[in-house]
Write an enzyme that holds these catalytic residues in place. Structure first.
Site: not given
Ligand code: NAD
Length: 488
Positions: A183, A235-236, A240, A257, A291, A390
Site C-alpha cells: 500500500k 511512516g509516521s 505506526g 520504521e 526520516c 520531526e
Molecule cells: P504517514 O504515517 O502519514 O503515512 C505512511 C503510510 O501509512 C502511507 O502509505 C499512508 O497512506 C499510510 N497510512 C496513513 N494513515 C493510516 C492509517 N490510519 N492506517 C493505515 N495506514 C495509514 O507518514 P508519511 O507522512 O507518509 O511519511 C512521513 C513519515 O514517515 C515521517 O515520520 C518519516 O520519518 C517516516 N519515514 C520513516 C522511514 C524509516 O525508514 N524509518 C523512512 C521514510 C519515512
C-alpha cells in the site's frame, strides 16, 4: 522549464496491480495525483477499499501457495536480479516519473532509482544463502531450525522515498520467499505501480507482488487488519501506533520504521571541511523529508560561532525550485506539509530563536508549487518543539554543548532514536559517543541519510523497532521453525 512528460505518468491506469494485472478499484473511485512542483493534477490513482485489499491478499496467498512458493531459491534470486537490471535499463523513465510525482530534484530521483535497483541486486544474491541451523541436543535426537517465510507480507510505504522503500522492504520480503501486498502513500504511487508491472514483465509469477492504492484510513488500515502474516510499516510514529494496534488483533508481527530527529555532533577537534557538506546535505536532501535527516546540529561551544557562520553561508547559497530544474531542493510533497513546516518556522521566529540563514526560491518556480526555503535556526533550547519534533522539511535547529556529557544529554533528548552523526578526530571519543547515543545507526565522521543497502537500519523508541536493509532484514522477513527428530 518544459519537461518531457514521462510516458508512464500518462500511461499508468488509475488502478491497482493485483494478480499480475491492472484492476480498477471495486468502488470505481479515484484520487487525483498532484505535481508538487506546480500544484496541478496530472494523473489519477484508484481509491482502494477493504475489498480491494482482500482481493490483493488472496492473489498473494495463491502465488505463495502456488508458483512463487514452488520456485527454487536460486531462481527467485534470478528474478530479483532481472528486476534490478530492468530498473537500471529504465533508470531515466523511473527518475522522471518519481521527480514528477514527488517533486524531487532529478539528481535525487536518479539516486533513488539506483538505490532501488541495488536493493534487488543485493537481495537477489541473498535468496539462496538464507541457511537455517542445526542445534546440539540430547543424544538420540537431531534438531533442525528452518528459516521459513511468513507467507503473505503487507508493506505500507510513505511518500518520501517510494522507490527506495519499495526496494528495501519488498526486496527483502521476496528474497525470504514471501509474496507481497503493498500500500503506497496516496501522494506517491506511480513508480511503485510501474515497479510491480515490471516485476511481472521480468517473470515474477502473477500475484507475487500486488499493489493497492488509496488512502491510509481506508486501504492502509484494511491491510493492517487483513489476513496477512507480517506487516512492514514505514511512516509516521502516530500511524505506526494505529497499524501496530490493528495488526495485533490477529497477532501479526510488525516492523515499524518510523520518524527521526537525527543529531549531528560537532566536537572542537572536528574536521569542519569534511563535516560541512555532510551536515548541509543531511538536512537538504529530499528537502528534509527524510526520516534519517540530520535535523539537529549540536556544536561544542568553542567552535559554535565558526560552524554556524560556515553552515549559514552554505544555506544562503541553496536554491529551491521545481523538480525538473534540478536545484538543491524541490518542493515539499503537498500543501499541508508546506504549511506544517512553515508553522514550525513561524513559531521559532515568534519565540525569538535566531534565524542565521535562508536559501532562496528560484524566480521562475511555479506559484502553485509547495516551496519552503532551507532555514538554519540557532540558539534553540533543547526542549523547543523545533528541536524535539520531526519537522520533515529543510530546517536545521542548532544549539551549543559544553562537553561530552552535555553532548550525549542533548543527542538523547528526543523520544526518537534513528540515526546520529559524530564529528571528532579523537578515536576514544568516537567510541564513547557511538556507545552512548541512543540510535539504530551512528555515523562517525560521515553521515548516511538513507544510504547503504548493506547496513541494517531501524530505530529505537519513537523511531520504531525491527531492522530493514542488509542481511539482518531477512531474519525479520522469516520465522524459525524448530524440528526435533528422535532417531534413537
Ligand atoms: P504517514 O504515517 O502519514 O503515512 C505512511 C503510510 O501509512 C502511507 O502509505 C499512508 O497512506 C499510510 N497510512 C496513513 N494513515 C493510516 C492509517 N490510519 N492506517 C493505515 N495506514 C495509514 O507518514 P508519511 O507522512 O507518509 O511519511 C512521513 C513519515 O514517515 C515521517 O515520520 C518519516 O520519518 C517516516 N519515514 C520513516 C522511514 C524509516 O525508514 N524509518 C523512512 C521514510 C519515512
Amino acid at each position: 522549464m518544459n519537461a518531457p512528460l514521462p510516458a508512464h505518468a500518462v500511461r499508468t491506469p488509475a488502478a491497482h496491480w493485483i494478480g499480475g494485472r491492472f484492476v480498477s478499484a471495486r468502488g470505481g473511485a479515484t484520487l487525483p495525483v498532484v505535481d508538487p512542483s506546480d500544484g496541478a493534477p496530472f494523473a489519477a490513482i484508484g481509491r482502494g477499499d477493504a475489498d480491494d485489499v482482500a482481493s490483493a491478499i488472496a492473489a498473494a496467498r495463491a502465488a505463495y501457495d502456488g508458483a512463487w512458493g514452488r520456485t527454487a531459491p536460486a531462481d527467485k534470486g534470478r528474478r530479483l536480479a532481472a528486476l534490478s537490471r530492468a530498473i537500471g535499463e529504465r533508470a531515466e523513465e523511473f527518475a522522471w516519473l518519481e521527480a514528477r510525482d514527488c517533486g524531487k530534484p532529478l539528481k535525487q530521483a536518479r539516486a533513488d532509482v539506483a538505490a532501488c535497483a541495488r536493493y534487488f541486486e543485493f537481495y537477489g544474491g541473498a535468496c539462496d544463502k538464507l541457511h537455517g541451523e542445526t542445534i546440539p541436543y540430547t543424544p538420540g535426537y537431531g534438531v533442525l531450525a528452518w528459516r521459513e517465510p511468513h507467507g503473505v507480507t503487507g508493506h505500507i510505504i510513505p511518500w518520501n522515498y517510494p522507490l527506495q522503500i519499495f526496494g528495501r522492504s519488498v526486496g527483502g520480503a521476496l528474497a525470504a520467499g514471501n509474496a507481497c501486498v503493498v500500500k503506497p502513500a496516496e501522494d506517491a504511487c506511480l513508480s511503485i505501480l510501474r515497479l510491480a508491472e515490471l516485476a511481472s514483465e521480468v517473470g515474477f509469477p502473477a500475484g507475487t507482488v500486488n499493489v493497492v492504492t488509496g488512502l491510509g484510513a481506508e486501504a492502509g488500515i484494511a491491510l493492517a487488519r487483513g489476513e496477512i502474516d507480517h506487516l512492514s510499516f514505514t511512516g509516521s510514529a502516530a500511524t505506526g501506533t494505529i497499524v501496530a494496534q490493528a495488526a495485533a488483533v490477529r497477532h501479526v508481527p510488525v516492523t515499524l520504521e518510523l520518524g527521526g530527529k537525527g543529531p549531528q555532533l560537532v566536537f572542537d577537534d572536528a574536521d569542519l571541511d569534511a563535516a560541512l557538506p555532510a551536515i548541509v546535505n543531511a538536512i537538504v536532501q529530499n528537502a528534509g523529508q527524510t526520516c534519517s535527516a540530520g535535523s539537529r546540529l549540536l556544536v561544542q561551544r568553542s567552535r559554535y560561532d565558526e560552524t554556524l557562520e560556515r553552515v549559514g553561508r552554505a544555506f544562503a547559497a541553496l536554491r529551491v525550485g521545481p523538480a525538473f530544474a534540478d536545484l538543491d531542493c524541490g518542493p515539499l510533497i503537498r500543501a499541508s506539509q508546506r504549511d506544517r513546516v512553515a508553522g514550525f518556522l513561524d513559531e521559532a521566529v515568534a519565540a525569538g530563536y535566531r534565524v542565521v540563514a535562508r536559501g532562496t526560491i528560484a524566480a521562475d518556480a511555479p506559484a502553485g508549487g509547495y516551496y519552503v526555503v532551507p532555514t538554519l535556526v540557532a540558539d534553540v533550547p533543547a526542549d523547543a518543539r523545533i528541536a524535539c519534533d520531526e519537522v520533515f522539511g529543510p530546517v536545521l535547529a542548532a544549539m551549543a554543548f559544553d562537553d561530552e556529557a552535555d553532548a550525549v544529554r542533548l543527542a538523547n533528548a528526543t523520544p526518537y532514536g534513528l540515526v546520529a552523526g559524530v564529528w571528532t578526530r579523537d578515536g576514544a571519543r568516537q567510541f564513547r559517543m557511538a556507545r552512548a547515543i541512543r540510535a539504530g545507526q551512528v555515523f562517525v565522521n560521515n553521515y548516511g541519510a538513507g544510504g547503504g543497502v548493506e547496513l541494517p537500519f531501524g530505530g529505537v523508541g519513537r523511531s520504531g523497532h525491527g531492522r530493514e536493509k542488509g542481511l539482518e532484514a531477512l531474519l525479520g522477513f522469516t520465522q524459525l521453525k524448530t524440528v526435533v527428530f528422535r532417531h534413537g
